[in-house]
Design an enzyme around this catalytic site. Sequence first.
Site, PDB file in Angstrom:
ATOM      1  N   ASP A  61       0.857  -1.179   0.000  1.00 41.18           N
ATOM      2  CA  ASP A  61       0.000   0.000   0.000  1.00 41.18           C
ATOM      3  C   ASP A  61       0.899   1.237   0.000  1.00 41.18           C
ATOM      4  O   ASP A  61       2.123   1.102  -0.068  1.00 41.18           O
ATOM      5  CB  ASP A  61      -0.919  -0.001   1.243  1.00 41.18           C
ATOM      6  CG  ASP A  61      -0.140   0.202   2.543  1.00 41.18           C
ATOM      7  OD1 ASP A  61       1.110   0.294   2.518  1.00 41.18           O
ATOM      8  OD2 ASP A  61      -0.777   0.275   3.604  1.00 41.18           O
ATOM      9  N   ASP A  94       1.464   4.835   2.250  1.00 38.71           N
ATOM     10  CA  ASP A  94       1.082   5.499   3.502  1.00 38.71           C
ATOM     11  C   ASP A  94       1.514   6.962   3.478  1.00 38.71           C
ATOM     12  O   ASP A  94       2.670   7.260   3.185  1.00 38.71           O
ATOM     13  CB  ASP A  94       1.772   4.799   4.681  1.00 38.71           C
ATOM     14  CG  ASP A  94       1.591   3.287   4.646  1.00 38.71           C
ATOM     15  OD1 ASP A  94       0.486   2.824   4.950  1.00 38.71           O
ATOM     16  OD2 ASP A  94       2.549   2.570   4.297  1.00 38.71           O
ATOM     17  N   ASP A 146      -3.329   4.753   2.655  1.00 38.75           N
ATOM     18  CA  ASP A 146      -3.706   5.215   3.994  1.00 38.75           C
ATOM     19  C   ASP A 146      -3.329   6.678   4.134  1.00 38.75           C
ATOM     20  O   ASP A 146      -2.176   7.040   3.914  1.00 38.75           O
ATOM     21  CB  ASP A 146      -2.963   4.410   5.084  1.00 38.75           C
ATOM     22  CG  ASP A 146      -3.541   3.018   5.274  1.00 38.75           C
ATOM     23  OD1 ASP A 146      -4.678   2.771   4.813  1.00 38.75           O
ATOM     24  OD2 ASP A 146      -2.859   2.179   5.881  1.00 38.75           O
TER      25      ASP A 146
HETATM   26  P1  UTP Z   1       2.399  -1.048   6.534  1.00 42.81           P
HETATM   27  O1  UTP Z   1       1.542  -2.164   6.999  1.00 42.81           O
HETATM   28  O2  UTP Z   1       1.876  -0.217   5.424  1.00 42.81           O
HETATM   29  O3  UTP Z   1       3.815  -1.691   6.160  1.00 42.81           O
HETATM   30  O4  UTP Z   1       2.662  -0.156   7.795  1.00 42.81           O
HETATM   31  P2  UTP Z   1       4.995  -1.171   5.247  1.00 42.81           P
HETATM   32  O5  UTP Z   1       6.213  -1.236   6.063  1.00 42.81           O
HETATM   33  O6  UTP Z   1       4.661   0.155   4.629  1.00 42.81           O
HETATM   34  O7  UTP Z   1       5.121  -2.271   4.133  1.00 42.81           O
HETATM   35  P3  UTP Z   1       4.104  -2.612   2.942  1.00 42.81           P
HETATM   36  O8  UTP Z   1       3.047  -1.563   2.886  1.00 42.81           O
HETATM   37  O9  UTP Z   1       3.553  -3.959   3.278  1.00 42.81           O
HETATM   38  O10 UTP Z   1       4.921  -2.634   1.708  1.00 42.81           O
HETATM   39  C1  UTP Z   1       3.585   0.926   7.848  1.00 42.81           C
HETATM   40  C2  UTP Z   1       3.804   1.334   9.266  1.00 42.81           C
HETATM   41  O11 UTP Z   1       2.640   1.946   9.781  1.00 42.81           O
HETATM   42  C3  UTP Z   1       2.308   1.409  11.028  1.00 42.81           C
HETATM   43  C4  UTP Z   1       2.914   0.016  11.063  1.00 42.81           C
HETATM   44  O12 UTP Z   1       3.274  -0.322  12.368  1.00 42.81           O
HETATM   45  C5  UTP Z   1       4.110   0.146  10.178  1.00 42.81           C
HETATM   46  O13 UTP Z   1       5.217   0.456  10.976  1.00 42.81           O
HETATM   47  N1  UTP Z   1       0.832   1.353  11.158  1.00 42.81           N
HETATM   48  C6  UTP Z   1       0.093   0.715  10.214  1.00 42.81           C
HETATM   49  C7  UTP Z   1       0.240   1.932  12.226  1.00 42.81           C
HETATM   50  O14 UTP Z   1       0.922   2.538  13.075  1.00 42.81           O
HETATM   51  N2  UTP Z   1      -1.123   1.869  12.373  1.00 42.81           N
HETATM   52  C8  UTP Z   1      -1.903   1.235  11.455  1.00 42.81           C
HETATM   53  O15 UTP Z   1      -3.142   1.201  11.615  1.00 42.81           O
HETATM   54  C9  UTP Z   1      -1.277   0.655  10.348  1.00 42.81           C
HETATM   55 MN    MN Z   2       2.756   0.504   3.651  1.00 44.03          MN
END
Ligand code: UTP
Ligand code: MN
Length: 360
Positions: A194, A196, A284
């Site tokens: 995803d 962020d 997100d």
């Molecule tokens: P992601 O699940 O998007 O992982 O969370 P990522 O490292 O970007 O890897 P991809 O997307 O699988 O490629 C990113 C960060 O956001 C935090 C998670 O702990 C992670 O460190 N996070 C995610 C939150 O703090 N709250 C949430 O509801 C979701």
């Molecule tokens: Mn991510």
Amino acid sequence: SMPAYACQRPSPLTHHNTLLSEALETLAEAAGFEANEGRLLSFSRAASVLKSLPCPVASLSQLHGLPYFGEHSTRVIQELLEHGTCEEVKQVRCSERYQTMKLFTQVFGVGVKTANRWYQEGLRTLDELREQPQRLTQQQKAGLQYYQDLSTPVRRADAEALQQLIEAAVRQTLPGATVTLTGGFRRGKLQGHDVDFLITHPEEGQEVGLLPKVMSCLQSQGLVLYHQYHRSHLADSAHNLRQRSSTMDVFERSFCILGLPQPQQAALAGALPPCPTWKAVRVDLVVTPSSQFPFALLGWTGSQFFERELRRFSRQEKGLWLNSHGLFDPEQKRVFHATSEEDVFRLLGLKYLPPEQRNA
Ligand code: UTP
Ligand code: MN
């Protein structure tokens, strides 16, 4: 010597022991599917240690003295060094249980609990899930509808194109507000599941109520395929920060699926099939007041395991509670002020690690 916590050592994106760490991570993931937290942590910690090693492990003796290498992880590495494969890992990867849990948990809106319930009921395929729409949340329905696109990795170019679109919408809604790419892409990953983003405004309070307007702006451009808005619970965030178990943050946020316009390739005299005009991408959007931005940035940059270690280090070694809103001293009942990620590392007595070294 290797420090025990992942937040005390650099973990680069590419390292020297990928085959070995991936084997342990498969076992960690499988343990997670069985809700075996202890086993999940043991394998994750051992896998993460391998990522920080300066060279490939060529013999078992190199594991001596490394933290978190128990009997089981050591045995897996031994087998891999001797035979190039590990029977247990192979069996897990081939098992119906692992493959189905992986398939189901990959659907947007499906966690381990739900996937397990479906598995226990005998469900095995996405089509079987689609046949029971009455049991699916709106989020899961959208996840299934766009499954093909969402299970295709998002590329960095897609993330950058999305940033442009979101920046334009934010600029139009609230001049001066900023959009920061976080998550795996900030750590240097070339692809992700995803994208962020963190949104803030230097003048605290200006950011309140921003997100619904940004979403309407994106919607009016026909970019929004699905979105789920969560209002801010920041009024409770001081309380939230004091809840040591609470790792969920309470920012204003939107979990969405956007239709990202795809660049059209010039069709070479009909040699290429017509390519689709857009691709569904999970995005997100999180809004933070500027005073909490350094903590939110640190919390959302990940990796997830790095965050877990950072919180464990804060709690166990410093007696402090860390989350995406702030850092709290439960004894003195005070919160700390920070203006950058560097500040937060300093407050915790940790050497600063740039995002590219947080791929634990
Ligand atoms: P992601 O699940 O998007 O992982 O969370 P990522 O490292 O970007 O890897 P991809 O997307 O699988 O490629 C990113 C960060 O956001 C935090 C998670 O702990 C992670 O460190 N996070 C995610 C939150 O703090 N709250 C949430 O509801 C979701
Ligand atoms: Mn991510």
